[in-house]
Design a protein around this motif. Structure first.
Motif, PDB file in Angstrom:
ATOM      1  N   LYS B  97      73.811  37.474 -26.541  1.00  0.00           N
ATOM      2  CA  LYS B  97      74.510  36.195 -26.728  1.00  0.00           C
ATOM      3  C   LYS B  97      75.534  36.306 -27.872  1.00  0.00           C
ATOM      4  N   LEU B 313      70.258  37.581 -19.150  1.00  0.00           N
ATOM      5  CA  LEU B 313      69.398  37.385 -20.323  1.00  0.00           C
ATOM      6  C   LEU B 313      69.683  36.061 -21.020  1.00  0.00           C
ATOM      7  N   MET B 314      70.927  35.611 -20.911  1.00  0.00           N
ATOM      8  CA  MET B 314      71.309  34.395 -21.645  1.00  0.00           C
ATOM      9  C   MET B 314      70.741  33.137 -20.998  1.00  0.00           C
ATOM     10  N   ILE B 315      70.292  33.261 -19.742  1.00  0.00           N
ATOM     11  CA  ILE B 315      69.773  32.090 -19.019  1.00  0.00           C
ATOM     12  C   ILE B 315      68.648  31.413 -19.808  1.00  0.00           C
ATOM     13  N   LEU B 317      68.157  31.342 -22.820  1.00  0.00           N
ATOM     14  CA  LEU B 317      68.583  30.752 -24.084  1.00  0.00           C
ATOM     15  C   LEU B 317      69.213  29.385 -23.859  1.00  0.00           C
ATOM     16  N   ASP B 318      69.387  29.054 -22.577  1.00  0.00           N
ATOM     17  CA  ASP B 318      69.951  27.737 -22.258  1.00  0.00           C
ATOM     18  C   ASP B 318      69.008  26.655 -22.777  1.00  0.00           C
ATOM     19  N   ARG B 319      69.588  25.653 -23.373  1.00  0.00           N
ATOM     20  CA  ARG B 319      68.805  24.603 -24.035  1.00  0.00           C
ATOM     21  C   ARG B 319      67.799  23.966 -23.067  1.00  0.00           C
ATOM     22  N   LEU B 320      68.304  23.596 -21.881  1.00  0.00           N
ATOM     23  CA  LEU B 320      67.431  22.917 -20.915  1.00  0.00           C
ATOM     24  C   LEU B 320      66.355  23.852 -20.386  1.00  0.00           C
ATOM     25  N   LYS B 321      66.800  25.084 -20.105  1.00  0.00           N
ATOM     26  CA  LYS B 321      65.866  26.071 -19.561  1.00  0.00           C
ATOM     27  C   LYS B 321      64.785  26.386 -20.587  1.00  0.00           C
ATOM     28  N   LEU B 324      62.278  23.593 -20.899  1.00  0.00           N
ATOM     29  CA  LEU B 324      61.331  23.623 -19.776  1.00  0.00           C
ATOM     30  C   LEU B 324      60.272  24.696 -19.975  1.00  0.00           C
TER      31      LEU B 324
END
Lengths: 456, 335
Positions: B97, B313-315, B317-321, B324
């Motif tokens: 990232k 890999l950045m998925i 780090l997504d706030r929503l992900k 969850l």
């Protein structure tokens, strides 16, 4: 204007080659840009479609749970965006107009303009990126909301692909260009070929050959060839007329003069008065002089006419010399001059027999005219190193300061006063020698007397 | 009075800065003129041999080595990107990232396997599998788990032995723990079953490998899940108390990665250090050896289990992900 006096305005071959190669160059450059442009579109389309797939997969994962937007972005959404050059990815998820995840400063197009700018190229974080945006309406129990996903990707891989395609297109273009240049060279030479062949065949013709061109020619050359044929026909006619005229003139002039002479001689037999006889003798001498001048004028005209179109035959110089000596024997005996022949067995040259005969007779005649009584004229014919005929007399010889000008038309030596002559003899000899590719040299013997050499 | 305030300020600053770092150490070159600042998540004891060998080759440099957790490495570097020259971390996703967001310099002509680098900016230099570490004494009578499935069965059949005696990363705090957890969750559904069982057995959560290994050795926990085997191996003094097991069905292997800060003041020296890291020189046998396994020794088999350096890999780090995932993880582990 070139040396042969023809105005040259460019070259057909060059013009054709320049036109063809110029055309090919323009085509090649055009081709290169068309390919590049096309490749750009294709590459951009493929990047766009992957970005769209990614955005779609993100939107598909959006749901409303307990009144909240829940977005479980699939791993593949970013995985599918992997490129060989590891392009950077930026994204943002908007709920209505608020960023709920991702890069907060990644703007999306205005809602009103979203339809046409779903794909756009912008600058984000100081780098150019391709951005794809899509949105979807989520309907919950007591909530209706717009979720918009946008993904932007750098274009390193795209430009890498484009550079590769450009390089290949350039190589292809260069190949196409060189092939086309070779083809142009071939086309040019085959187009110019018939023209060159026609020029060759006309140049190779014999002097008497004025027949029309009969070989087949391309239709574009038909006007040229037909006018050439017309011209040659006219020339042929005109040559025939000249020949006829010369023959006619010779006949018309010689015959009356011969008649006048015989009348004068007959009259001389009849008159007894010494002063009358004296007058008649002068008259006969004048008639001879006229006859000779007329003869030589005709010879000269003949040479001028024939020199451009000599008919070459094998001629034996020795034989010619012997015949002339034999014919002149009565005169030499009268003048008490000895003609001494010193010849090789046979000296063959290629030439016009009439002209050569004429010159030899002229040279011996000249020697005879200036030879004193009881002198010797030596006639030498040699085959080596080059065929030549030399006439040496024991007369007064040439004045050295005149040697260079004696062969000019109607020029006579200062010491020739009192001798019949037209001033054309040496001119004719020189012209004939030149027409045969040889030369005439004029000089004096060491022991006195003129020496004229006819060298082939 | 003014001097008093300045003194107070200085004291406060020195105290806070000392507190902010787990460890920091200045390695001195023999004829050093410049200091390279390394921000790292690797314990000093583990990494010191690597640095010392480098300083032997390049005596004109000092290396100031700052250590903090992988998540903090990310945050610290993002907030002050001009304070460090080289960033080393075990959290591949966070490192990726950083590169994606333009915090790293490209090193154009560094030849490195494609699977071990991203954008010529992020370079993996170690291969460290996630492992299960057990207390030897406690497992004298218990079967040793060779896979997650076996571990689930062993935990199920002997709940009394494991109650409160299991350790794992707190994925909310540890960047590496989060990376391993998300990769596990991606790979298999059995991860969640294992987490639920571990949660029901009152699993203890750790921020860092070091503490977990200490507790393992002391016997306060008897099994630790998703620990870095290399750290366990590093503790030669504990070798007879603990044992490292590698799950056979879907091993996760992490690459420790390094990048050069975009705002580095010593780009050439930083590049020199990066070239040294990506070579195999630091792992060659010498007087002092590091337990870090070099990437250059990777076999084809381990290569397959490496977490790949890709934008995916950045998925996580997504706030929503992340929200969850953490929610799900909490509901399983903390209960």
């Amino acid at each position: 204007m070139n040396s042969s006096g023809i105005h040259v305005s460019g070259s057909l071959r060059k013009r054709l080659a320049v036109t063809l190669i110029g055309g090919v160059t323009i085509l090649t450059v055009l081709l290169f840009f068309v390919i590049r442009n096309y490749a750009t579109q294709i590459a951009q389309q493929s990047q766009d479609s992957i970005l769209r797939a990614s955005v779609t997969s993100i939107l598909d994962a959006a749901t409303i749970r307990n009144g909240d937007v829940v977005l479980d972005i699939p791993y593949a959404a970013f995985s599918m965006l992997s490129t060989t050059t590891d392009d950077r990815i930026f994204y943002a998820i908007y709920q209505d107009d608020t960023v709920i995840s991702g890069y907060e400063n990644l703007d999306i197009p205005e809602a009103s303009a979203r339809a046409e700018s779903r794909f756009r190229t912008i600058t984000f974080m100081q780098v150019p990126v391709r951005q794809v945006t899509a949105s979807r309406v989520l309907v919950g129990a007591d909530l209706q909301t717009h979720v918009t996903a946008t993904i932007a990707q750098t274009q390193d891989s795209l430009s890498g692909t484009l550079n590769r395609i450009s390089r290949n297109a350039a190589i292809f273009g260069a190949g196409f260009f060189s092939l086309a240049v070779l083809l142009s060279a071939w086309v040019t030479s085959t187009t110019i070929g018939p023209l060159t062949r026609l020029a060759d065949s006309v140049a190779r013709r014999g002097p008497q050959d004025l027949s029309p061109v009969s070989k087949p020619v391309p239709s574009e050359m038909v006007p040229l060839v037909s006018s050439l044929n017309l011209l040659m026909a006219r020339l042929d006619r005109s040559f025939k007329q000249s020949e006829d005229f010369i023959a006619e003139a010779a006949h018309r002039v010689r015959t009356p003069i011969a008649t006048v002479r015989s009348h004068a001689e007959m009259t001389l037999q009849r008159v007894d008065k010494e002063e009358n006889r004296q007058a008649l003798r002068s008259m006969i001498r004048a008639i001879d002089e006229t006859s000779r001048a007329a003869g030589q004028l005709l010879d000269h005209a003949m040479i001028t006419f024939r020199a451009n179109q000599l008919e070459f035959h094998d001629v034996d110089l020795v034989q010619i010399a012997q015949e002339i000596v034999l014919r002149l024997t009565p005169i030499t005996e009268m003048k008490d001059v000895e003609l001494r022949l010193d010849v090789d067995p046979s000296v063959k040259v290629s030439g016009d027999p009439i002209l050569i005969q004429n010159v030899v007779r002229n040279l011996i005649d000249n020697a005879l005219k200036y030879s004193p009584s009881e002198s010797v004229i030596e006639i030498e014919v040699r085959g080596t190193p080059t065929p030549r005929l030399e006439v040496r007399d024991q007369g007064p010889g040439f004045l050295y300061d005149e040697i260079d000008t004696l062969t000019d038309r109607f020029t006579r030596g200062r010491n020739a006063t009192g001798v019949i002559g037209s001033g054309l003899g040496l001119t004719i000899a020189r012209d004939v020698a030149a027409a045969h590719g040889g030369k005439l040299t004029i000089g004096n013997n060491l022991a006195g007397g003129a020496c004229v050499t006819f060298i082939f | 009075m003014r001097y008093f305030y300045i003194l107070i300020c200085c004291l406060w600053l020195s105290v806070t800065s000392a507190e902010e770092w787990e460890e920091q150490k200045l390695f001195k070159g023999s004829s050093a003129t410049q200091t390279l600042r390394l921000l790292s998540s690797t314990d000093t004891s583990v990494f010191a041999p690597v640095i010392e060998k480098f300083l032997l080759e390049n005596p004109t440099l000092n290396i100031h080595y700052f250590v903090t957790s992988s998540a903090t490495v990310y945050q610290r570097f993002r907030t002050s990107p001009d304070q460090f020259d080289v960033v080393i971390s075990s959290a591949m996703d966070l490192q990726l990232k950083l590169v994606n967001d333009g915090f790293a310099n490209q090193v154009e002509d560094l030849l490195h396997p494609d699977w071990a680098q991203w954008r010529q900016s992020l370079f993996g230099f170690t291969l460290e599998p996630a492992s299960i570490v057990v207390n030897k004494a406690a497992f004298a009578t218990l079967p040793k788990p060779q896979s997650r499935q076996q571990m689930i069965e062993i935990l199920r059949t002997n709940p009394a032995d494991f109650q409160g005696k299991i350790g794992t990363y707190d994925v909310r705090q540890s960047g590496l723990g989060y990376l391993f957890a998300t990769q596990d969750a991606r790979a298999s559904e059995s991860y969640w079953r294992l987490m639920e069982i571990m949660g029901s057995l009152d699993t203890r959560l750790y921020c860092c490998s070091g503490d977990m290994i200490e507790d393992l050795a002391s016997g306060s926990i008897i099994i630790a899940y998703n620990v870095l085997g290399s750290y366990a191996m590093a503790r030669a003094d504990l070798a007879d108390k603990i044992e490292v097991l590698h799950p056979s069905e879907f091993p996760n292997t992490m690459m420790r990665t390094a990048l050069i800060a975009q705002e580095t003041r010593l780009p050439q020296q930083a590049e020199l250090f990066l070239r040294y890291l990506t070579s195999s020189r630091w792992s060659e046998p010498g007087q002092t050896e590091t337990p870090l396994p070099s990437l250059r020794t990777a076999s084809e088999n381990t290569r397959r289990s490496i977490i790949s350096l890709e934008p995916g890999l950045m998925i996580f780090l997504d706030r929503l992900k992340r929200r969850l995932f953490i929610r799900e993880w909490e509901s399983a582990v903390i209960q």
